[in-house]
Scaffold this active site. Structure first.
Site, PDB file in Angstrom:
ATOM      1  CB  CYS A  20      -0.911  -0.141   0.992  1.00 29.65           C
ATOM      2  SG  CYS A  20      -0.486   0.261   2.841  1.00 29.65           S
ATOM      3  CG  HIS A  74      -4.163   0.523   5.585  1.00 28.10           C
ATOM      4  ND1 HIS A  74      -3.785  -0.324   4.075  1.00 28.10           N
ATOM      5  CD2 HIS A  74      -5.447   1.249   4.215  1.00 28.10           C
ATOM      6  CE1 HIS A  74      -4.975   0.307   3.028  1.00 28.10           C
ATOM      7  NE2 HIS A  74      -5.740   1.235   3.404  1.00 28.10           N
ATOM      8  CG  ASP A  90      -8.362   2.209   1.338  1.00 30.66           C
ATOM      9  OD1 ASP A  90      -7.490   1.332   0.246  1.00 30.66           O
ATOM     10  OD2 ASP A  90      -8.903   2.192   2.164  1.00 30.66           O
TER      11      ASP A  90
END
EC number: 3.5.1.122
Length: 205
Positions: A20, A74, A90
């Site tokens: 990520c 994250h 996202d």
């Protein structure tokens, strides 16, 4: 779903599962290349805590009806072009791409009140231009002791800065005064980036 033309559609974005931090770096890079005038209103946001156990809901990797998962950290992309407009991009959520800040935070993080303190979420918010310059990762965190990959890496070379071979830990760390950007609790994060329509109207009087 709202409209924001920084990214035409999610399928056009660079994405590799479990990377990520690099996915968001690529989003920042894309804005710099295609919409440079917007780069100053964009941010990379890391979510973690001291124990690196942060529950998030509405995640593609989540389980159950609520799609909850516990990550060590994250990262998502945020676009805040005006006081009353903040959008979250996202690549791992089941929510729309993008999603308005308030909806994203409400459904993804819910509240810390029902969680044990060790699961409270903290947020490191880094300006996109800073992230592009300072982020550096040789992907060592994704290798097993024998050198094999935990998850297959992106096909492009590692993102390395001119000054540091691997500084991912500085971004995941939620200690104030260490690392780039600013660190917020969940309530502070909401206070800084969510302005209700009534608040905006009063400010403009």
């Amino acid at each position: 779903m709202t409209t924001d033309f920084l990214f035409p559609k999610i399928a056009d974005c660079s994405y590799v599962s479990c990377y990520c931090e690099e996915n968001v770096w690529k989003l920042c890079e894309q804005v710099k290349r295609t919409r440079p005038e917007e780069l100053g209103t964009c941010y990379a946001v890391f979510v973690s805590n001291e124990g690196r156990t942060v529950p998030l809901w509405r995640q593609k990797a989540g389980r159950g009806d609520d799609q909850v998962v516990i990550w060590d950290y994250h990262v998502f992309f945020m676009h805040n072009p005006s006081p009353n407009r903040c959008l979250v991009f996202d690549l791992d959520t089941t929510l729309p791409f993008p999603t308005y800040f308030h909806k994203y935070v409400t459904e993804t993080f819910r509240s810390d009140l029902a969680l044990r303190p060790e699961h409270h979420r903290f947020f490191r918010v880094i300006p996109a231009d800073t992230y592009l310059i300072e982020f550096s990762s040789d992907r060592r965190h994704m290798r097993r002791p024998d050198g094999s990959w935990i998850k297959p890496p992106p096909s492009y070379p590692p993102i390395l800065s001119n000054t540091n071979m691997h500084c991912l830990g500085d971004f995941i760390c939620m200690s104030a005064g260490k690392g780039p950007g600013a660190v917020y609790s969940l309530s502070e994060f909401v206070h800084n980036f969510y302005k209700s329509p009534n608040m905006v109207a009063q400010h403009n009087k």
